[in-house]
Every structure is written in C-alpha cells, then in structure tokens.
Motif scaffolding. Structure first.
Motif, PDB file in Angstrom:
ATOM      1  N   SER A  60       0.848  -1.194   0.000  1.00 48.91           N
ATOM      2  CA  SER A  60       0.000   0.000   0.000  1.00 48.91           C
ATOM      3  C   SER A  60       0.880   1.240   0.000  1.00 48.91           C
ATOM      4  O   SER A  60       2.074   1.181   0.294  1.00 48.91           O
ATOM      5  CB  SER A  60      -0.935   0.025   1.219  1.00 48.91           C
ATOM      6  OG  SER A  60      -0.186   0.111   2.411  1.00 48.91           O
ATOM      7  N   ILE A  61       0.267   2.367  -0.333  1.00 48.49           N
ATOM      8  CA  ILE A  61       0.969   3.656  -0.338  1.00 48.49           C
ATOM      9  C   ILE A  61       0.206   4.611   0.579  1.00 48.49           C
ATOM     10  O   ILE A  61      -1.016   4.751   0.475  1.00 48.49           O
ATOM     11  CB  ILE A  61       1.058   4.254  -1.754  1.00 48.49           C
ATOM     12  CG1 ILE A  61       1.709   3.254  -2.720  1.00 48.49           C
ATOM     13  CG2 ILE A  61       1.861   5.549  -1.736  1.00 48.49           C
ATOM     14  CD1 ILE A  61       1.725   3.729  -4.157  1.00 48.49           C
ATOM     15  N   GLY A 137      -3.354  11.396   4.546  1.00 46.89           N
ATOM     16  CA  GLY A 137      -4.134  11.136   3.350  1.00 46.89           C
ATOM     17  C   GLY A 137      -5.070   9.951   3.499  1.00 46.89           C
ATOM     18  O   GLY A 137      -4.733   8.951   4.141  1.00 46.89           O
ATOM     19  N   THR A 138      -6.245  10.058   2.891  1.00 44.38           N
ATOM     20  CA  THR A 138      -7.212   8.968   2.905  1.00 44.38           C
ATOM     21  C   THR A 138      -7.714   8.670   1.498  1.00 44.38           C
ATOM     22  O   THR A 138      -8.784   8.122   1.309  1.00 44.38           O
ATOM     23  CB  THR A 138      -8.389   9.280   3.844  1.00 44.38           C
ATOM     24  OG1 THR A 138      -9.244   8.135   3.942  1.00 44.38           O
ATOM     25  CG2 THR A 138      -9.191  10.484   3.347  1.00 44.38           C
ATOM     26  N   THR A 195      -8.635   0.105   4.775  1.00 43.60           N
ATOM     27  CA  THR A 195      -8.477  -0.485   3.452  1.00 43.60           C
ATOM     28  C   THR A 195      -9.057  -1.898   3.451  1.00 43.60           C
ATOM     29  O   THR A 195      -8.839  -2.671   4.388  1.00 43.60           O
ATOM     30  CB  THR A 195      -6.987  -0.539   3.065  1.00 43.60           C
ATOM     31  OG1 THR A 195      -6.423   0.760   3.209  1.00 43.60           O
ATOM     32  CG2 THR A 195      -6.807  -0.994   1.627  1.00 43.60           C
ATOM     33  N   THR A 196      -9.831  -2.243   2.424  1.00 43.40           N
ATOM     34  CA  THR A 196     -10.457  -3.562   2.333  1.00 43.40           C
ATOM     35  C   THR A 196     -10.200  -4.184   0.960  1.00 43.40           C
ATOM     36  O   THR A 196      -9.570  -3.579   0.092  1.00 43.40           O
ATOM     37  CB  THR A 196     -11.982  -3.459   2.538  1.00 43.40           C
ATOM     38  OG1 THR A 196     -12.549  -2.758   1.407  1.00 43.40           O
ATOM     39  CG2 THR A 196     -12.309  -2.698   3.810  1.00 43.40           C
ATOM     40  N   LYS A 197     -10.732  -5.361   0.778  1.00 42.85           N
ATOM     41  CA  LYS A 197     -10.611  -6.027  -0.520  1.00 42.85           C
ATOM     42  C   LYS A 197     -11.343  -5.275  -1.625  1.00 42.85           C
ATOM     43  O   LYS A 197     -11.071  -5.480  -2.809  1.00 42.85           O
ATOM     44  CB  LYS A 197     -11.166  -7.454  -0.425  1.00 42.85           C
ATOM     45  CG  LYS A 197     -10.346  -8.372   0.478  1.00 42.85           C
ATOM     46  CD  LYS A 197     -10.950  -9.767   0.513  1.00 42.85           C
ATOM     47  CE  LYS A 197     -10.123 -10.677   1.399  1.00 42.85           C
ATOM     48  NZ  LYS A 197     -10.692 -12.062   1.440  1.00 42.85           N
ATOM     49  N   TRP A 203      -3.586   2.745  -2.622  1.00 41.41           N
ATOM     50  CA  TRP A 203      -3.561   3.845  -1.663  1.00 41.41           C
ATOM     51  C   TRP A 203      -4.279   3.452  -0.382  1.00 41.41           C
ATOM     52  O   TRP A 203      -5.403   2.971  -0.412  1.00 41.41           O
ATOM     53  CB  TRP A 203      -4.192   5.094  -2.268  1.00 41.41           C
ATOM     54  CG  TRP A 203      -3.384   5.635  -3.403  1.00 41.41           C
ATOM     55  CD1 TRP A 203      -3.570   5.378  -4.728  1.00 41.41           C
ATOM     56  CD2 TRP A 203      -2.249   6.495  -3.308  1.00 41.41           C
ATOM     57  NE1 TRP A 203      -2.617   6.037  -5.466  1.00 41.41           N
ATOM     58  CE2 TRP A 203      -1.785   6.735  -4.622  1.00 41.41           C
ATOM     59  CE3 TRP A 203      -1.576   7.102  -2.252  1.00 41.41           C
ATOM     60  CZ2 TRP A 203      -0.695   7.530  -4.904  1.00 41.41           C
ATOM     61  CZ3 TRP A 203      -0.483   7.904  -2.520  1.00 41.41           C
ATOM     62  CH2 TRP A 203      -0.051   8.114  -3.834  1.00 41.41           C
ATOM     63  N   ALA A 204      -3.633   3.672   0.763  1.00 38.39           N
ATOM     64  CA  ALA A 204      -4.221   3.349   2.062  1.00 38.39           C
ATOM     65  C   ALA A 204      -5.410   4.260   2.351  1.00 38.39           C
ATOM     66  O   ALA A 204      -5.380   5.455   2.066  1.00 38.39           O
ATOM     67  CB  ALA A 204      -3.178   3.483   3.169  1.00 38.39           C
TER      68      ALA A 204
END
Length: 304
Positions: A60-61, A137-138, A195-197, A203-204
């Motif tokens: 993830s980023i 960040g989201t 974060t999910t499937k 991106w986190a």
C-alpha cells in the motif's frame, strides 16, 4: 538553459474544507513537509529467483503533510474541523507571485483527500504564537493544471504574541494561571486503516475513530502569588491542591487584553481536564518554576 533550485518559500500547502469552493494557502507558514511512504511486506523471494537479495512486495501507499505556521487566528476553526471529522481537500504545489500564493502548475502539483489528525498550538510569553498541523491522506493523490484559489495576503508583521492568549481554570472561582510563561494545546485524532478487498488501487484508506487532547503550561513560583492587588491567579499551591484531589477541573483558553493581559476576551476552547502531572523545579540561584500537564476529559467545546 539553467534550472534554478526551488526555494522553500515557493512550495506551499493549500486547503479547502466543507462548503468552501476555493483553495487557500496555509497563511504565514514557516515550513511544510510532505511524506509519501510505500508499505512493504516481508521477503517475496522464492526458488526461481537467482539472487541473495531480499525481494520486498509493495502492499500500500500512504501519505501525510505537516505544516508549521505563525497564524493562530484560525484556532477555533481548526478545532471545530477536527471535531467534525470530515476530510479536507489538500494540495501542494510550487507557487509564484510576490506573496508566493498563486499555483504555478508545475510537475510538483499533487492533490488528495486528507484528515486533519494532529494540531498543536503554542503560546509562549513574548514570542510569536505558532501552530503545527498534520494531515494524513485517505485517498489517492492526483494532479491538476491550476486551481481556483483565494490569495491570502500576509503583508502585516503583527503576529499574535503568546501573552495575549491565556489559560483559565476554575477552582472555586475562575483564575488565569499566575506568572505564566508558556501554554500548549494539543489535539490528536486516532486514525484506523480501513483499506479492504473492495478498495481499488494501493492507496491506504484511513478513518477517524477517536479524539484526545491535552494541555501543558508552565509558570514561575512566587510566594503569596499576587499579580496585582486586585487580581489573583491560580498559583503553584493551587495546582498542587488540585492534583492531590485527583478530580477534573473546568478550563478555558481565551484571548486576553488589559492590564497584565488578564481581561478575558474571545474564548477559543473550553472543557474539562484532569491534571496528570505536576513538576516543581528549583535550581540553585535561579527562579523556581513549575510545569503542569492536563489530559482532556470528555469532549471540548469550541468557544464558550
């Protein structure tokens, strides 16, 4: 063609929140830091790879932005925004014009959704008041050519001095901290990775799940503390009594004016807090001082 090295004042952070339609720079900013991190998972090496080096896998980023500023006049607005828990539209870019507030539209431009998850306001005696804010960040980062923005002209040098903001506590009667030297109000929002499937891309995604705040203040110790013949303030003795009681105390942080800067004006934030630490320092041939740490109890109120 000779390329010029980009100066720090030409890189600015711009914000937009709630119903606002235009971005605006963080006013009177003294520094900004942007951090993008690729999170990795262990070693993905296997027998088919002819190498002794580890092969990490990107999972993830994540990104965050920190800004420091001499402008604390928006303290109430920032504290309200944190309570609302809604994400900001945030951007950073190279800027131009006399006040370095107009986006130049270079390759540095990035924008995304971010939560304001940490804010610290510091008010020291006779020094410039400061704020440090952090956004996490989201969403993914994007880019743009130019944006609509409001230019905040900062031609004045009348920054808010620390002695014009005071901490008041209630111990029978409401009192400013006597012989005060410094005051810090800090708010932190706990973010949880959501974060999910179903999340598209690397991106986190973050979501706010909790809020906490604390206060610290320090002051000189004076016998029979009496700032004037008519205005008494909370002294080291009062603080010792309160911490030994182990109960919460109401507090207010407010703008002040008048003689000794003790006349209360606009209340910035109020609430209840538990005194968690009292430290008395008395070095030889120097003034004695004390420091108090307070942990917020329950929600705070923006304003009165």
């Amino acid at each position: 063609m000779t390329n010029k090295t980009l100066k720090g004042q030409n890189l600015r952070v711009l914000l937009r929140h709630g119903s606002e339609t235009k971005y605006k720079v963080v006013a009177k900013s003294t520094s900004c830091k942007i951090n993008i991190t690729v999170n990795t998972e262990g070693d993905a090496s296997h027998k088919d790879i002819v190498s002794s080096a580890a092969m990490p896998t990107a999972t993830s980023i994540a990104w965050n932005v920190q800004v420091e500023s001499l402008d604390v006049t928006d303290m109430a607005a920032i504290l309200q925004a944190i309570k609302e828990g809604t994400a900001f539209d945030l951007a950073w870019t190279e800027t131009t014009t006399v006040n370095n507030q107009t986006p130049a539209g270079t390759n540095l431009v990035r924008t995304g959704k971010a939560y304001l998850n940490d804010a610290t306001f510091t008010f020291n005696d006779r020094e410039n008041s400061t704020k440090q804010i952090q956004f996490t960040g989201t969403s993914s980062l994007g880019s743009f050519d130019l944006m609509e923005h409001n230019e905040i002209i900062t031609v004045d040098n009348n920054f808010t001095k620390g002695q014009f903001v005071r901490l008041f506590i209630t111990n029978g009667e409401q009192m400013a901290i006597a012989a005060a030297k410094g005051l810090t109000f800090h708010v932190s929002v706990q973010l949880e990775n959501s974060t999910t499937k179903d999340t598209v891309g690397m991106w986190a995604v973050q979501e706010p799940v909790g809020l906490s705040y604390d206060i610290s203040t320090n002051a000189l110790v004076r016998s029979n503390d009496n700032v004037t013949s008519s205005v008494l303030g909370a002294s080291a003795e009062d603080m010792q009594d309160l911490i030994e009681e182990g109960s919460t105390v109401p507090f207010q942080i407010a703008n002040v004016s008048g003689d000794n800067n003790r006349t209360k004006g606009t209340i910035l934030v109020s609430g209840d807090a538990l005194i968690t630490n009292f430290e008395l320092s008395a070095p030889n041939r120097q003034v004695a001082s004390y420091t108090v740490q307070m942990q917020g109890y329950g929600d705070y109120t923006v304003g009165a």
